[in-house]
Structures are given as structure tokens and as C-alpha cells.
Design a protein around this motif. Structure first.
Motif, PDB file in Angstrom:
ATOM      1  N   ALA A 165      58.458  30.756  25.828  1.00  0.00           N
ATOM      2  CA  ALA A 165      58.374  31.809  26.855  1.00  0.00           C
ATOM      3  C   ALA A 165      56.889  32.065  27.146  1.00  0.00           C
ATOM      4  N   ILE A 166      56.488  31.915  28.400  1.00  0.00           N
ATOM      5  CA  ILE A 166      55.086  32.166  28.784  1.00  0.00           C
ATOM      6  C   ILE A 166      55.091  33.254  29.844  1.00  0.00           C
ATOM      7  N   VAL A 167      54.335  34.313  29.625  1.00  0.00           N
ATOM      8  CA  VAL A 167      54.276  35.377  30.632  1.00  0.00           C
ATOM      9  C   VAL A 167      52.837  35.543  31.113  1.00  0.00           C
ATOM     10  N   LEU A 168      52.727  36.026  32.328  1.00  0.00           N
ATOM     11  CA  LEU A 168      51.418  36.196  32.975  1.00  0.00           C
ATOM     12  C   LEU A 168      50.452  36.983  32.087  1.00  0.00           C
ATOM     13  N   LYS A 169      50.968  38.046  31.457  1.00  0.00           N
ATOM     14  CA  LYS A 169      50.130  38.928  30.637  1.00  0.00           C
ATOM     15  C   LYS A 169      49.379  38.139  29.558  1.00  0.00           C
ATOM     16  N   ASP A 170      50.100  37.208  28.884  1.00  0.00           N
ATOM     17  CA  ASP A 170      49.487  36.433  27.793  1.00  0.00           C
ATOM     18  C   ASP A 170      48.407  35.488  28.287  1.00  0.00           C
ATOM     19  N   VAL A 171      48.689  34.816  29.428  1.00  0.00           N
ATOM     20  CA  VAL A 171      47.721  33.846  29.954  1.00  0.00           C
ATOM     21  C   VAL A 171      46.481  34.573  30.475  1.00  0.00           C
ATOM     22  N   ALA A 172      46.680  35.707  31.139  1.00  0.00           N
ATOM     23  CA  ALA A 172      45.545  36.490  31.654  1.00  0.00           C
ATOM     24  C   ALA A 172      44.667  36.966  30.484  1.00  0.00           C
ATOM     25  N   LYS A 173      45.320  37.391  29.418  1.00  0.00           N
ATOM     26  CA  LYS A 173      44.586  37.867  28.242  1.00  0.00           C
ATOM     27  C   LYS A 173      43.776  36.730  27.614  1.00  0.00           C
ATOM     28  N   LEU A 174      44.389  35.549  27.569  1.00  0.00           N
ATOM     29  CA  LEU A 174      43.741  34.367  26.999  1.00  0.00           C
ATOM     30  C   LEU A 174      42.403  34.061  27.686  1.00  0.00           C
ATOM     31  N   VAL A 175      42.339  34.298  29.021  1.00  0.00           N
ATOM     32  CA  VAL A 175      41.104  33.984  29.763  1.00  0.00           C
ATOM     33  C   VAL A 175      40.297  35.250  30.094  1.00  0.00           C
ATOM     34  N   ASN A 176      40.609  36.324  29.382  1.00  0.00           N
ATOM     35  CA  ASN A 176      39.865  37.592  29.548  1.00  0.00           C
ATOM     36  C   ASN A 176      39.853  38.136  30.973  1.00  0.00           C
ATOM     37  N   MET A 177      41.026  38.160  31.595  1.00  0.00           N
ATOM     38  CA  MET A 177      41.135  38.725  32.945  1.00  0.00           C
ATOM     39  C   MET A 177      42.327  39.662  32.985  1.00  0.00           C
ATOM     40  N   THR A 178      42.330  40.567  33.959  1.00  0.00           N
ATOM     41  CA  THR A 178      43.519  41.403  34.138  1.00  0.00           C
ATOM     42  C   THR A 178      44.583  40.548  34.819  1.00  0.00           C
ATOM     43  N   GLU A 179      45.836  40.984  34.744  1.00  0.00           N
ATOM     44  CA  GLU A 179      46.927  40.219  35.373  1.00  0.00           C
ATOM     45  C   GLU A 179      46.701  40.059  36.870  1.00  0.00           C
ATOM     46  N   VAL A 180      46.298  41.148  37.520  1.00  0.00           N
ATOM     47  CA  VAL A 180      46.087  41.114  38.984  1.00  0.00           C
ATOM     48  C   VAL A 180      44.965  40.138  39.340  1.00  0.00           C
ATOM     49  N   SER A 181      43.847  40.216  38.597  1.00  0.00           N
ATOM     50  CA  SER A 181      42.707  39.333  38.871  1.00  0.00           C
ATOM     51  C   SER A 181      43.082  37.873  38.655  1.00  0.00           C
ATOM     52  N   PHE A 182      43.799  37.599  37.549  1.00  0.00           N
ATOM     53  CA  PHE A 182      44.156  36.210  37.254  1.00  0.00           C
ATOM     54  C   PHE A 182      45.133  35.669  38.294  1.00  0.00           C
ATOM     55  N   SER A 183      46.079  36.505  38.727  1.00  0.00           N
ATOM     56  CA  SER A 183      47.034  36.083  39.769  1.00  0.00           C
ATOM     57  C   SER A 183      46.297  35.655  41.031  1.00  0.00           C
ATOM     58  N   ARG A 184      45.346  36.480  41.452  1.00  0.00           N
ATOM     59  CA  ARG A 184      44.562  36.163  42.662  1.00  0.00           C
ATOM     60  C   ARG A 184      43.746  34.892  42.444  1.00  0.00           C
ATOM     61  N   PHE A 185      43.134  34.800  41.250  1.00  0.00           N
ATOM     62  CA  PHE A 185      42.239  33.701  40.913  1.00  0.00           C
ATOM     63  C   PHE A 185      42.966  32.353  40.962  1.00  0.00           C
ATOM     64  N   ILE A 186      44.133  32.283  40.323  1.00  0.00           N
ATOM     65  CA  ILE A 186      44.861  31.005  40.272  1.00  0.00           C
ATOM     66  C   ILE A 186      45.365  30.606  41.661  1.00  0.00           C
ATOM     67  N   LYS A 187      45.784  31.602  42.451  1.00  0.00           N
ATOM     68  CA  LYS A 187      46.277  31.316  43.808  1.00  0.00           C
ATOM     69  C   LYS A 187      45.139  30.811  44.695  1.00  0.00           C
ATOM     70  N   LYS A 188      43.971  31.447  44.557  1.00  0.00           N
ATOM     71  CA  LYS A 188      42.825  31.068  45.393  1.00  0.00           C
ATOM     72  C   LYS A 188      42.337  29.660  45.037  1.00  0.00           C
ATOM     73  N   ARG A 189      42.287  29.361  43.739  1.00  0.00           N
ATOM     74  CA  ARG A 189      41.738  28.076  43.302  1.00  0.00           C
ATOM     75  C   ARG A 189      42.707  26.908  43.464  1.00  0.00           C
TER      76      ARG A 189
END
Length: 293
Positions: free
Chosen positions: A200-224
Motif C-alpha cells: 500500500a503506497i499513499v501520497l502522504k508517505d511519498v511526500a514525507k520521503l522527499v520532504n514536501m507537503t502533499e499539496v506541493s508534491f502533487s503539483r511537483f510530480i504533475k508539473k515535471r
């Protein structure tokens, strides 16, 4: 990489040559699903209705197409519903070290480098690009020596800057897939998803792994990448699932569970939406091309 049901082709390209090109007119496609160490640019003309398999991507093609296949990516074209009596196939192959990494990292080569990275999943070019480039590919064999190498380089450069190329196979299908996004955070996130796709992989864990908030990481991955977090995760999972459908005899329910999908109907729905066929139809497409060597 070793597929029990896909043949490894030894191409006629020698170590002393930069590239090889062969052109043929035929009534059917009869070469089995295969892979090889070299890059391959394949121009197909007059083959409407033929079926193309690149990695885990299956598609019925139009009358003209151009595809770039990276090293060790399984591929083949099958006659399927094509009734043409004069299919033209032009294949250009070159060594994966023709342009070495140091050379490719230089600024002027950045477009070609990105295209080569994407080709590990297979690339199909837009009709406009194919129409513009096809005559130049067809006339490659009229050139020789250094002239022919420069012509190939110019073709590759123009393809790499053309609009509307799209990748075919899913991430996770090829083991040796190395696509970097020039971002340590994204590379770290994708490495984590690739290593843990069955859990089970959730956004919260991946965002935490790269030291970003969930909202920031969501935007970041979509943009890149152009994909949302969930789309990216599903693509990785589908890649692994496709591989298991070809390489194992596990049931579809087992594969769905082993690839981190919470239930089989969800798996079937996502698979069908992405690949235009059900997991069992997909397995059937590959079982007809088994070659044991």
C-alpha cells in the motif's frame, strides 16, 4: 533481462559499423516478438490494420508509422488485419554506445538524450513528423560513409525536437529502465514506488520521503511528468502486472494482488482503460507468439 517467451535477436550490425539499414517490401509480418541490444528506428508504410507490440503496449496501426525502440525492449509487428500486398519496412539499427554518455550530456545533445531515455519505453511519432522525415530515412541508403552518419544524426535531432511524440510501454515493464527527471526528489519518489509497488503506497508517505507537503508534491510530480501521483503509481503497477501476465502462469487475481491493486475489478478497470484490452486478452496476445530457444 530474460523473457522465456521472447526471442533475443542477434542483429547483423558489426562492431566496426556505426549503423545498419535494411529495407524490404513484403506481404506479411512474420518475425516473432524479439529484443536486441541496439536502438532501432522502424518506418512502416502501407500496413494499415497490422498490430504492433512494443514492450507491453499493443496497438493496431495506420498506413504509415515511425517508431523508435530502445535497447532490449521487446517488439514486433504482426499482420493481424492488414491486407496490403506491398508493406514497406525500413529498419535502422545502431549500437547503444554510438553516442556515449559524456557526449549525450552536453547541452547541444539534450533533446536527443531525452529522446533516447524515453525510447526505453518505445516512442511513436506524430503523422506530421513521419511525413516530413520518411523521405530522408528512405534516402539514407543512397549515402555512404561519413555522409550517411551525419544524415542519421540530423534525422535523430529533428525527431527529438518534433512535437507530439508519445511513449508506448509502461514504466516497470522493462527492468533496466533508467529515466531521470533531473530531480533527486522525483528519482527518489519513483525508486520508492518501483521498489514497493506491491504494498500500500499513499501520497502522504511519498511526500514525507522527499520532504514536501502533499499539496506541493502533487503539483511537483504533475508539473515535471505530466501525470498525477496516482497515475504514476498505476503506470508502475501496470508495468509490473503486464510483465507477470507474460512471464508467469499466476492467475489474474494473484497478479492484481501482487501488484498492489486493492481488488480485481479495480485492476481490470484500470488495465482496460490504459491498454484497451482486458488482462486476459493481453495475455492471449503474447501467448500466440511464444518461441522457446
Amino acid at each position: 533481462m530474460n523473457h522465456p517467451n521472447i526471442i533475443k535477436e542477434i542483429t547483423p550490425l558489426t562492431q566496426n559499423d556505426c549503423f545498419t539499414m535494411f529495407s524490404r517490401v513484403k506481404k506479411e509480418f512474420n518475425f516473432p516478438l524479439h529484443y536486441h541490444d541496439e536502438y532501432e528506428l522502424n518506418l512502416i508504410i502501407n500496413a494499415k490494420g497490422a498490430k504492433r507490440i512494443i514492450g507491453d503496449h499493443i496497438e493496431v496501426i495506420e498506413d504509415m508509422e515511425l517508431v523508435l525502440v530502445g535497447p532490449n525492449l521487446p517488439h514486433a509487428w504482426f499482420t493481424h488485419e492488414c491486407t496490403s500486398q506491398n508493406i514497406t519496412e525500413v529498419t535502422v539499427q545502431w549500437h547503444k554506445d554510438l553516442l556515449d554518455d559524456k557526449f549525450l550530456k552536453r547541452n547541444q545533445l539534450s533533446f536527443i538524450r531525452k529522446m533516447f531515455e524515453r525510447s526505453s519505453k518505445g516512442i511513436s511519432f506524430s503523422k506530421e513528423a513521419v511525413t516530413a522525415i520518411a523521405p530522408r530515412i528512405l534516402s539514407l541508403n543512397k549515402k555512404s560513409g561519413f555522409d550517411s552518419v551525419i544524415s542519421l544524426m540530423l534525422i535523430l535531432h529533428d525527431l527529438s525536437t518534433s512535437r507530439s511524440m508519445y511513449t508506448l510501454s509502461d514504466t516497470g515493464f522493462t527492468n533496466d529502465l533508467v529515466v531521470t527527471y533531473n530531480s533527486r526528489r522525483l528519482d527518489k519518489a519513483f525508486e520508492y514506488m518501483n521498489n514497493n509497488y506491491d504494498k500500500a503506497i499513499v501520497l502522504k508517505d511519498v511526500a514525507k520521503l522527499v520532504n514536501m507537503t502533499e499539496v506541493s508534491f502533487s503539483r511537483f510530480i504533475k508539473k515535471r511528468t505530466g501525470f498525477t501521483f496516482i497515475d504514476s503509481l498505476n503506470e508502475i503497477r501496470l508495468g509490473h502486472a503486464s510483465r507477470m501476465l507474460i512471464d508467469s502462469t499466476h492467475s489474474i487475481a494473484e497478479i492484481s494482488y501482487n501488484c498492489g491493486f486493492n481488488n480485481i475489478s479495480n485492476f481490470n478497470r484500470i488495465f482496460k482503460k490504459k491498454k484497451n484490452c482486458t488482462p486476459s486478452e493481453f495475455r492471449q496476445n503474447f501467448s500466440g507468439t511464444r518461441i522457446f530457444v
